[in-house]
Design a protein around this motif. Structure first.
Motif, PDB file in Angstrom:
ATOM      1  N   GLU A 186       4.913  12.518  -1.827  1.00 19.83           N
ATOM      2  CA  GLU A 186       5.101  13.157  -3.128  1.00 19.83           C
ATOM      3  C   GLU A 186       5.451  12.136  -4.204  1.00 19.83           C
ATOM      4  OE1 GLU A 186       8.135  15.983  -2.310  1.00 19.83           O
ATOM      5  OE2 GLU A 186       6.767  17.475  -1.452  1.00 19.83           O
ATOM      6  N   LEU A 187       6.295  11.151  -3.850  1.00 19.40           N
ATOM      7  CA  LEU A 187       6.654  10.118  -4.811  1.00 19.40           C
ATOM      8  C   LEU A 187       5.444   9.274  -5.192  1.00 19.40           C
ATOM      9  CD1 LEU A 187      10.098   8.914  -3.397  1.00 19.40           C
ATOM     10  CD2 LEU A 187       9.703  10.145  -5.528  1.00 19.40           C
ATOM     11  N   VAL A 188       4.623   8.954  -4.194  1.00 20.78           N
ATOM     12  CA  VAL A 188       3.425   8.158  -4.463  1.00 20.78           C
ATOM     13  C   VAL A 188       2.462   8.922  -5.361  1.00 20.78           C
ATOM     14  CG1 VAL A 188       1.368   7.170  -3.398  1.00 20.78           C
ATOM     15  CG2 VAL A 188       3.603   6.747  -2.390  1.00 20.78           C
ATOM     16  N   GLN A 189       2.296  10.227  -5.098  1.00 24.90           N
ATOM     17  CA  GLN A 189       1.411  11.034  -5.926  1.00 24.90           C
ATOM     18  C   GLN A 189       1.920  11.121  -7.359  1.00 24.90           C
ATOM     19  OE1 GLN A 189       1.294  14.688  -3.684  1.00 24.90           O
ATOM     20  NE2 GLN A 189      -0.402  14.010  -2.390  1.00 24.90           N
ATOM     21  N   SER A 190       3.248  11.298  -7.527  1.00 25.42           N
ATOM     22  CA  SER A 190       3.821  11.359  -8.870  1.00 25.42           C
ATOM     23  C   SER A 190       3.625  10.046  -9.602  1.00 25.42           C
ATOM     24  CB  SER A 190       5.316  11.694  -8.796  1.00 25.42           C
ATOM     25  OG  SER A 190       5.519  12.964  -8.235  1.00 25.42           O
ATOM     26  N   VAL A 235      -0.009   9.677 -10.749  1.00 24.77           N
ATOM     27  CA  VAL A 235      -0.296  10.448 -11.959  1.00 24.77           C
ATOM     28  C   VAL A 235       0.222   9.706 -13.186  1.00 24.77           C
ATOM     29  CG1 VAL A 235       0.243  12.561 -13.205  1.00 24.77           C
ATOM     30  CG2 VAL A 235      -0.363  12.670 -10.786  1.00 24.77           C
ATOM     31  N   ALA A 236       1.460   9.199 -13.096  1.00 26.43           N
ATOM     32  CA  ALA A 236       2.041   8.474 -14.224  1.00 26.43           C
ATOM     33  C   ALA A 236       1.248   7.208 -14.531  1.00 26.43           C
ATOM     34  CB  ALA A 236       3.502   8.129 -13.923  1.00 26.43           C
ATOM     35  N   GLU A 237       0.828   6.489 -13.492  1.00 29.39           N
ATOM     36  CA  GLU A 237       0.058   5.267 -13.698  1.00 29.39           C
ATOM     37  C   GLU A 237      -1.290   5.576 -14.331  1.00 29.39           C
ATOM     38  OE1 GLU A 237      -0.090   3.455  -9.852  1.00 29.39           O
ATOM     39  OE2 GLU A 237       1.626   2.148 -10.277  1.00 29.39           O
ATOM     40  N   ALA A 238      -1.933   6.656 -13.863  1.00 32.05           N
ATOM     41  CA  ALA A 238      -3.231   7.028 -14.432  1.00 32.05           C
ATOM     42  C   ALA A 238      -3.090   7.367 -15.912  1.00 32.05           C
ATOM     43  CB  ALA A 238      -3.816   8.211 -13.664  1.00 32.05           C
ATOM     44  N   ALA A 239      -2.039   8.120 -16.252  1.00 29.66           N
ATOM     45  CA  ALA A 239      -1.807   8.461 -17.660  1.00 29.66           C
ATOM     46  C   ALA A 239      -1.519   7.218 -18.483  1.00 29.66           C
ATOM     47  CB  ALA A 239      -0.649   9.450 -17.762  1.00 29.66           C
ATOM     48  N   GLN A 240      -0.715   6.326 -17.904  1.00 29.09           N
ATOM     49  CA  GLN A 240      -0.343   5.110 -18.618  1.00 29.09           C
ATOM     50  C   GLN A 240      -1.557   4.224 -18.871  1.00 29.09           C
ATOM     51  OE1 GLN A 240       2.037   2.206 -16.447  1.00 29.09           O
ATOM     52  NE2 GLN A 240       3.415   2.095 -18.188  1.00 29.09           N
ATOM     53  N   ALA A 300       0.842  -1.178   0.000  1.00 27.94           N
ATOM     54  CA  ALA A 300       0.000   0.000   0.000  1.00 27.94           C
ATOM     55  C   ALA A 300       0.881   1.233   0.000  1.00 27.94           C
ATOM     56  CB  ALA A 300      -0.904  -0.017   1.231  1.00 27.94           C
ATOM     57  N   PRO A 301       0.402   2.352  -0.575  1.00 27.19           N
ATOM     58  CA  PRO A 301       1.252   3.530  -0.753  1.00 27.19           C
ATOM     59  C   PRO A 301       1.830   4.074   0.529  1.00 27.19           C
ATOM     60  CG  PRO A 301      -0.745   3.709  -2.085  1.00 27.19           C
ATOM     61  CD  PRO A 301      -0.885   2.498  -1.232  1.00 27.19           C
TER      62      PRO A 301
END
Length: 378
Positions: A121-125, A128-133, A9-10
């Motif tokens: 911050e790393l989890v949020q970044s 975002v990348a996972e959502a875009a992917q 978990a994050p």
């Protein structure tokens, strides 16, 4: 399409390695021993300064600031008790111990807050990348012009940055065309490159009769993106690193009739063909370079033919599968394991393969992995 999330978990408290846990336990044991020794020994000397190690020990392996804070305050409360037990020790020594415990508690708590903030911050970044992917990776229909398809995407461990794995399956005027690729690099830059590759493939696959020409279009798209990044790299060291990105990819074309299919391998893992329980690697003796590197290598992309009959299963995947390791550090033997899988529908096959892969890798992968399985029905 099934996305398997990262195993942790994050914001879950990180689990320390076994040897680190043993060292922390040893630290607590020494701390308790020092307190007991102080209470039982000569009242003319004290070990109260050792209490300052308590909040440091408590801050190891936690993202909750209240843990070192609470432990530090408990340690601070023990200072006057040890002062009563050691009346022969000057008061200034006990005051020094108290202030030391308080200072170390503040530092340890602040450090945990800082680590937790950076982790957030790393989890949020990554989110975002996972959502875009995932927005880019459209699940293909289960049935495509005489083919039955299934895909799986496996996210890496929570502390790994999101990768640029990609896949697509399209029905075109020239038959069904498949793509699996892997962008060199991680993070949003890799996802952006994957978006360029997928967008170009979705357009070129519909208009280019030659599969090699489709690969050339993909190469040009990545090369253009790479050139744009190089133009900005002088002012940004991160851009300088990602400017050297390239993409490994394999393209497959399956005509609507006949037993002959074609593929173009752009420096990617060769597809695996399963026929009557036998696994064959469709490896080219002279593979073509990855996307964005064709110009450096010279020449053109070449397509080759292979037999793809009714009942055959074709598996395309990224190196997150083959680079998974077991407890002894051995790579996942995909070829060997695939030969043992039941010859069922692609969806069932990938479920079995993913279960076996995660068990082999003890539940976590070091890199994202994409798998696309296709079975010819007629």
């Amino acid at each position: 399409m099934t996305h398997h999330p990262a195993p942790n978990a994050p914001f879950e408290t990180p689990r320390l390695p076994r040897h680190a846990r043993l060292l922390v336990v040893a630290g607590y044991a020494l701390l308790v021993s020092a307190i007991v020794l102080d209470l039982a020994a000569d009242p003319q000397w004290t070990l109260s300064p050792v209490l300052a190690t308590a909040p440091v020990l408590a801050s190891i392996g936690t993202l909750r600031a209240r843990v070192p804070l609470a432990v530090g305050l408990c340690a601070l409360a023990l200072v006057p008790l040890l002062a009563l037990a050691d009346p022969g020790v000057p008061l200034v020594d006990h005051l020094t111990s108290g202030f030391t415990v308080l200072a170390i508690t503040s530092i340890s708590t602040a450090n945990v807050v800082l680590v937790a903030t950076r982790e957030r911050e790393l989890v949020q970044s990554r989110s975002v990348a996972e959502a875009a992917q995932r927005a880019l990776l459209r699940p293909p229909p289960e049935r495509l012009d005489g083919l039955r398809t299934a895909v799986r995407y496996l996210a890496a461990a929570a502390d790994a940055r999101v990768g640029g794995d990609l896949y697509e399956a399209l029905v075109t005027p020239f038959g069904t065309r498949l793509l699996v690729g892997d962008v060199r690099g991680k993070g949003l830059a890799a996802v952006e490159t994957a978006a360029d590759v997928l967008g170009t493939f979705r357009e070129a696959a519909q208009v280019e009769p030659d599969l090699a020409a489709v690969a050339a279009r993909l190469d040009a798209a990545v090369r253009r993106r790479r050139g744009r990044r190089k133009g900005r790299s002088a002012e940004n060291t991160v851009e300088a690193e990602t400017a050297e990105e390239f993409v490994t990819a394999v393209l497959v074309g399956v005509p609507p009739s006949g037993d002959v299919a074609e593929l173009v391998d752009c420096g990617h893992l060769p597809p695996l063909l399963v026929r009557a329980g036998r696994v064959t690697e469709l490896e080219s003796p002279d593979p073509d370079p990855p996307l964005a590197l064709l110009e450096l290598a010279g020449g053109t992309y070449r397509r080759r033919s292979f037999t793809f009959r009714a009942g055959d299963v074709l598996l395309l995947c990224t190196d997150g599968v083959t680079e998974a390791r077991d407890a002894a550090g051995r790579f996942y033997p995909l070829w060997e394991r695939l030969a043992r899988m039941p010859e069922e529908a692609p969806d069932v096959l990938l479920d079995c393969l993913v279960t076996d892969l995660l068990a082999y890798a003890r539940g976590g992968l070091s890199d994202d992995a994409a798998l696309l399985a296709v079975r010819r029905e007629r």
